[in-house]
Scaffold this motif. Structure first.
Motif, PDB file in Angstrom:
ATOM      1  N   UNK A 123     -18.733 -68.056 -20.412  1.00 40.35           N
ATOM      2  CA  UNK A 123     -18.316 -69.191 -21.232  1.00 40.35           C
ATOM      3  C   UNK A 123     -19.174 -70.420 -20.953  1.00 40.35           C
ATOM      4  N   UNK A 124     -19.460 -70.663 -19.675  1.00 40.44           N
ATOM      5  CA  UNK A 124     -20.329 -71.802 -19.339  1.00 40.44           C
ATOM      6  C   UNK A 124     -21.711 -71.630 -19.963  1.00 40.44           C
ATOM      7  N   UNK A 125     -22.264 -70.426 -19.854  1.00 37.53           N
ATOM      8  CA  UNK A 125     -23.592 -70.181 -20.439  1.00 37.53           C
ATOM      9  C   UNK A 125     -23.572 -70.354 -21.954  1.00 37.53           C
ATOM     10  N   UNK A 126     -22.514 -69.878 -22.581  1.00 39.39           N
ATOM     11  CA  UNK A 126     -22.377 -70.012 -24.031  1.00 39.39           C
ATOM     12  C   UNK A 126     -22.311 -71.481 -24.435  1.00 39.39           C
ATOM     13  N   UNK A 127     -21.503 -72.262 -23.737  1.00 39.76           N
ATOM     14  CA  UNK A 127     -21.366 -73.674 -24.077  1.00 39.76           C
ATOM     15  C   UNK A 127     -22.653 -74.447 -23.798  1.00 39.76           C
ATOM     16  N   UNK A 128     -23.350 -74.095 -22.732  1.00 43.52           N
ATOM     17  CA  UNK A 128     -24.635 -74.753 -22.456  1.00 43.52           C
ATOM     18  C   UNK A 128     -25.644 -74.446 -23.566  1.00 43.52           C
ATOM     19  N   UNK A 129     -25.635 -73.212 -24.049  1.00 46.75           N
ATOM     20  CA  UNK A 129     -26.542 -72.869 -25.145  1.00 46.75           C
ATOM     21  C   UNK A 129     -26.184 -73.654 -26.397  1.00 46.75           C
TER      22      UNK A 129
END
Length: 232
Positions: A123-129
């Motif tokens: 989720x963190x990686x998705x939101x950062x993207x």
């Protein structure tokens, strides 16, 4: 095919596979400089015993080995990268084991982080993207965008998350502020956003979604802190 040709054919296949692996390492990431090119290649081949299975994982680290000046430095850099890859693999294995052990476990650890952290990293990686995408949109258009759900689902699949992605995107009327929020499978919420033009980034996580656009009372700017302990 004559029996004596079999060893020769296998040797040829092996040599070609090594050449392909090394060339891919060089071309794909612009690894080797024009000078001493053959020395750097030789260092990689000898350090990895010419095994494509050891050369292939080096490709994402080409920018590191590419800084090497000559054979000896390329040898040292290749050794360092291989050790880093082993450490990352061990850390990932430990994280997967910890995730399995804490599945369904409520509460936090000594650092205030949730014990059940399923989908947290994804989720963190998705939101950062998504934040990077918003930054690009702002730099091009002077305002943040309201991306379609199809884009979110595409990002979610890239990070191994189910679709629909479950992302709620909020943008201010003047396009100068935004945030996106997603709830993980554990029920925990993560959010990322900005309240001014780029560069700007705010982080949030908690048992419920944020109640406002990024602000000091509820969010942390730039780095994880008391309002976003699970972003670290």
């Amino acid at each position: 095919m004559p029996a004596w040709l079999t060893p020769a054919a296998l040797l040829m296949i092996y040599v070609l596979s090594v050449i392909v692996a090394v060339e891919l390492l060089a071309v794909r990431v612009s690894l080797f400089a024009d000078d001493n090119r053959w020395k750097q290649k030789l260092a990689v081949v000898l350090r990895t015993s010419g095994r494509p299975s050891r050369i292939d994982p080096l490709i994402p680290w080409g920018h590191v080995i590419g800084r090497a000046d000559g054979f000896r430095e390329a040898w040292r850099e290749t050794k360092w990268v291989e050790e880093r890859i082993r450490q990352d693999a061990a850390a990932d294995q430990a994280e997967q084991q910890r995730l399995a052990e804490n599945t369904g476990v409520e509460g936090t650890d000594a650092e205030g982080q949730q014990l059940d952290r399923r989908e947290f990293q994804e989720t963190r990686d998705l939101l950062r993207q998504l934040a990077s995408n918003q930054m690009g949109h702002y730099n091009k258009n002077g305002r943040y965008g309201e991306g379609p759900a199809a884009t979110f689902d595409h990002f979610a699949r890239q990070h191994g998350l189910p679709t629909p992605a479950g992302i709620a995107l909020h943008v201010t009327g003047n396009g100068q502020g935004w945030y996106a929020v997603r709830q993980t499978i554990t029920g925990h919420w993560f959010a990322i956003g900005a309240n001014t033009g780029t560069p700007d980034q705010w982080l949030y996580d908690g048992d419920s979604p944020p109640t406002s656009f990024p602000c000091e009372e509820e969010w942390d700017q730039w780095a994880p802190d008391s309002n976003s302990p699970n972003w670290d």
